[in-house]
Design a protein around this motif. Structure first.
Motif, short mmCIF file in Angstrom:
data_model
loop_
_atom_site.label_atom_id
_atom_site.label_comp_id
_atom_site.label_asym_id
_atom_site.label_seq_id
_atom_site.Cartn_x
_atom_site.Cartn_y
_atom_site.Cartn_z
N ALA A 16 -25.30 5.35 -42.37
CA ALA A 16 -24.80 5.12 -43.73
C ALA A 16 -25.84 5.50 -44.78
O ALA A 16 -25.52 6.12 -45.79
N VAL A 17 -27.09 5.15 -44.53
CA VAL A 17 -28.16 5.48 -45.48
C VAL A 17 -28.35 6.99 -45.57
O VAL A 17 -28.45 7.55 -46.68
N LEU A 18 -28.39 7.66 -44.42
CA LEU A 18 -28.55 9.11 -44.43
C LEU A 18 -27.36 9.81 -45.08
O LEU A 18 -27.51 10.76 -45.85
N ALA A 19 -26.16 9.35 -44.78
CA ALA A 19 -24.96 9.93 -45.39
C ALA A 19 -24.95 9.71 -46.89
O ALA A 19 -24.61 10.62 -47.65
N ALA A 20 -25.33 8.51 -47.33
CA ALA A 20 -25.38 8.22 -48.77
C ALA A 20 -26.38 9.13 -49.47
O ALA A 20 -26.12 9.62 -50.58
N ALA A 21 -27.52 9.37 -48.83
CA ALA A 21 -28.52 10.26 -49.42
C ALA A 21 -27.97 11.68 -49.55
O ALA A 21 -28.18 12.35 -50.57
N LEU A 22 -27.25 12.13 -48.54
CA LEU A 22 -26.66 13.47 -48.60
C LEU A 22 -25.55 13.54 -49.65
O LEU A 22 -25.42 14.54 -50.37
N PHE A 23 -24.75 12.49 -49.75
CA PHE A 23 -23.71 12.45 -50.79
C PHE A 23 -24.34 12.49 -52.18
O PHE A 23 -23.85 13.16 -53.08
N ALA A 24 -25.44 11.76 -52.36
CA ALA A 24 -26.13 11.72 -53.66
C ALA A 24 -26.69 13.09 -54.03
O ALA A 24 -26.77 13.43 -55.21
N GLU A 25 -27.07 13.88 -53.03
CA GLU A 25 -27.58 15.23 -53.29
C GLU A 25 -26.45 16.22 -53.51
O GLU A 25 -26.70 17.39 -53.82
N SER A 27 -24.08 16.99 -51.16
CA SER A 27 -23.66 17.60 -49.89
C SER A 27 -22.61 16.71 -49.22
O SER A 27 -22.92 15.90 -48.36
N THR A 28 -21.37 16.91 -49.64
CA THR A 28 -20.29 16.10 -49.10
C THR A 28 -20.07 16.38 -47.61
O THR A 28 -19.94 15.45 -46.81
N ALA A 29 -20.05 17.65 -47.26
CA ALA A 29 -19.81 18.01 -45.85
C ALA A 29 -20.94 17.47 -44.96
O ALA A 29 -20.69 16.95 -43.87
N GLY A 30 -22.18 17.59 -45.41
CA GLY A 30 -23.31 17.07 -44.64
C GLY A 30 -23.24 15.57 -44.49
O GLY A 30 -23.53 15.03 -43.42
N GLY A 31 -22.87 14.88 -45.57
CA GLY A 31 -22.75 13.42 -45.52
C GLY A 31 -21.68 12.97 -44.56
O GLY A 31 -21.88 12.03 -43.78
N VAL A 32 -20.55 13.65 -44.57
CA VAL A 32 -19.46 13.30 -43.66
C VAL A 32 -19.88 13.57 -42.21
O VAL A 32 -19.64 12.75 -41.32
#
Length: 145
Positions: A16-25, A27-32
Protein backbone atom coordinates in the motif's frame (compact mmCIF):
# COMPACT_ATOMS: atom_id res chain seq x y z
CA UNK A 1 -3.54 -15.67 16.09
CA UNK A 2 -1.97 -12.29 15.39
CA UNK A 3 1.34 -14.02 14.57
CA UNK A 4 -0.34 -16.02 11.79
CA UNK A 5 -1.57 -12.88 10.02
CA UNK A 6 1.51 -10.74 10.76
CA UNK A 7 3.44 -11.54 7.58
CA UNK A 8 0.50 -11.13 5.16
CA UNK A 9 -0.53 -7.84 6.81
CA UNK A 10 3.05 -6.58 6.57
CA UNK A 11 3.07 -7.38 2.84
CA UNK A 12 -0.22 -5.53 2.41
CA UNK A 13 1.09 -2.46 4.27
CA UNK A 14 4.34 -2.32 2.31
CA UNK A 15 2.44 -2.75 -0.94
CA UNK A 16 0.00 0.00 0.00
CA UNK A 17 2.82 2.43 0.84
CA UNK A 18 4.69 1.68 -2.38
CA UNK A 19 1.52 1.91 -4.47
CA UNK A 20 0.57 5.21 -2.80
CA UNK A 21 4.01 6.61 -3.59
CA UNK A 22 3.64 5.60 -7.23
CA UNK A 23 0.13 7.07 -7.40
CA UNK A 24 1.46 10.33 -5.91
CA UNK A 25 4.11 10.46 -8.66
CA UNK A 26 1.39 10.06 -11.27
CA UNK A 27 2.12 6.46 -12.20
CA UNK A 28 -1.31 4.90 -11.99
CA UNK A 29 -0.37 1.74 -13.86
CA UNK A 30 2.73 1.23 -11.70
CA UNK A 31 0.73 1.78 -8.52
CA UNK A 32 -1.92 -0.73 -9.55
CA UNK A 33 0.73 -3.29 -10.56
CA UNK A 34 2.57 -2.97 -7.25
CA UNK A 35 -0.69 -3.21 -5.29
CA UNK A 36 -1.73 -6.37 -7.16
CA UNK A 37 1.69 -8.03 -6.76
CA UNK A 38 1.80 -7.37 -3.02
CA UNK A 39 -1.82 -8.52 -2.64
CA UNK A 40 -0.97 -11.84 -4.31
CA UNK A 41 2.15 -12.26 -2.17
CA UNK A 42 0.12 -11.53 0.98
CA UNK A 43 -2.53 -14.03 -0.05
CA UNK A 44 0.01 -16.79 -0.71
CA UNK A 45 1.58 -16.21 2.71
CA UNK A 46 -1.79 -16.20 4.49
CA UNK A 47 -3.62 -19.10 6.11
CA UNK A 48 -6.30 -18.69 3.41
CA UNK A 49 -3.97 -20.29 0.85
CA UNK A 50 -3.74 -23.54 2.79
CA UNK A 51 -6.48 -26.07 3.47
CA UNK A 52 -8.23 -25.71 6.82
CA UNK A 53 -6.01 -26.69 9.73
CA UNK A 54 -7.01 -29.10 12.44
CA UNK A 55 -5.38 -29.84 15.76
CA UNK A 56 -2.38 -32.15 15.83
CA UNK A 57 -4.11 -34.92 17.78
CA UNK A 58 -7.15 -34.90 15.50
CA UNK A 59 -5.05 -34.77 12.32
CA UNK A 60 -2.83 -37.66 13.46
CA UNK A 61 -5.92 -39.67 14.44
CA UNK A 62 -7.51 -39.04 11.04
CA UNK A 63 -4.25 -39.81 9.25
CA UNK A 64 -3.98 -43.14 11.06
CA UNK A 65 -7.59 -43.97 10.23
CA UNK A 66 -7.56 -43.10 6.52
CA UNK A 67 -3.83 -43.44 5.71
CA UNK A 68 -3.52 -39.90 4.35
CA UNK A 69 -0.42 -37.81 5.09
CA UNK A 70 -0.51 -35.18 7.84
CA UNK A 71 1.37 -31.99 6.94
CA UNK A 72 2.64 -29.70 9.69
CA UNK A 73 3.21 -26.19 8.31
CA UNK A 74 3.37 -22.51 9.29
CA UNK A 75 2.37 -19.35 7.43
CA UNK A 76 5.17 -17.58 5.59
CA UNK A 77 7.27 -20.73 5.15
CA UNK A 78 8.65 -20.79 1.60
CA UNK A 79 9.01 -24.58 1.65
CA UNK A 80 5.40 -24.99 2.79
CA UNK A 81 4.24 -22.68 0.00
CA UNK A 82 6.28 -24.67 -2.52
CA UNK A 83 4.74 -27.91 -1.24
CA UNK A 84 1.23 -26.44 -1.41
CA UNK A 85 1.73 -25.13 -4.95
CA UNK A 86 3.21 -28.36 -6.27
CA UNK A 87 0.53 -30.54 -4.69
CA UNK A 88 -2.21 -28.52 -6.35
CA UNK A 89 -5.74 -29.76 -5.76
CA UNK A 90 -4.56 -32.96 -4.10
CA UNK A 91 -3.39 -30.87 -1.11
CA UNK A 92 -7.01 -30.61 0.02
CA UNK A 93 -7.14 -34.38 0.58
CA UNK A 94 -4.40 -34.29 3.24
CA UNK A 95 -4.62 -33.23 6.86
CA UNK A 96 -2.91 -29.89 7.61
CA UNK A 97 -1.76 -28.59 11.00
CA UNK A 98 -0.67 -24.96 11.44
CA UNK A 99 2.03 -25.13 14.13
CA UNK A 100 1.61 -21.43 14.96
CA UNK A 101 -2.05 -21.98 15.82
CA UNK A 102 -1.62 -25.33 17.56
CA UNK A 103 0.99 -25.68 20.34
CA UNK A 104 0.57 -29.47 20.28
CA UNK A 105 1.43 -29.42 16.58
CA UNK A 106 4.56 -27.39 17.26
CA UNK A 107 5.52 -29.91 19.95
CA UNK A 108 5.06 -32.81 17.49
CA UNK A 109 7.34 -31.09 14.98
CA UNK A 110 9.98 -30.34 17.63
CA UNK A 111 9.89 -33.97 18.79
CA UNK A 112 10.40 -35.17 15.22
CA UNK A 113 13.19 -32.69 14.40
CA UNK A 114 15.52 -32.69 17.41
CA UNK A 115 13.89 -29.64 18.98
CA UNK A 116 13.62 -27.58 15.78
CA UNK A 117 10.34 -26.40 14.29
CA UNK A 118 11.33 -27.39 10.77
CA UNK A 119 8.39 -27.40 8.39
CA UNK A 120 6.92 -28.85 6.35
CA UNK A 121 7.09 -32.02 8.38
CA UNK A 122 4.90 -34.74 6.90
CA UNK A 123 3.72 -37.71 8.94
CA UNK A 124 2.94 -40.84 6.92
CA UNK A 125 1.89 -43.98 8.79
CA UNK A 126 3.04 -42.37 12.03
CA UNK A 127 6.58 -41.67 10.76
CA UNK A 128 7.81 -38.10 10.30
CA UNK A 129 9.50 -36.89 7.12
CA UNK A 130 11.07 -33.43 7.18
CA UNK A 131 10.69 -31.33 4.03
CA UNK A 132 10.07 -34.25 1.68
CA UNK A 133 9.78 -33.66 -2.07
CA UNK A 134 6.20 -32.78 -3.10
CA UNK A 135 6.19 -35.60 -5.67
CA UNK A 136 6.94 -38.11 -2.90
CA UNK A 137 4.10 -36.69 -0.77
CA UNK A 138 1.72 -36.92 -3.72
CA UNK A 139 2.78 -40.56 -4.17
CA UNK A 140 2.03 -41.29 -0.52
CA UNK A 141 -1.36 -39.65 -0.89
CA UNK A 142 -2.14 -41.66 -4.03
CA UNK A 143 -1.07 -44.87 -2.26
CA UNK A 144 -3.52 -44.16 0.57
CA UNK A 145 -6.47 -43.87 -1.82
Amino acid sequence: MRRVWGVPVLYLLVGAVLAAALFAEGSTAGGVAVAVVFLVIALVHSPLFFPASTGAAEALRRGAADGRPVVFWRPGCAYCIRMRLRLGRSARRMHWVDIWSDPAGAAEVRAANDGDETVPTVFVAGRPHTNPPPAWVRGQLDASA
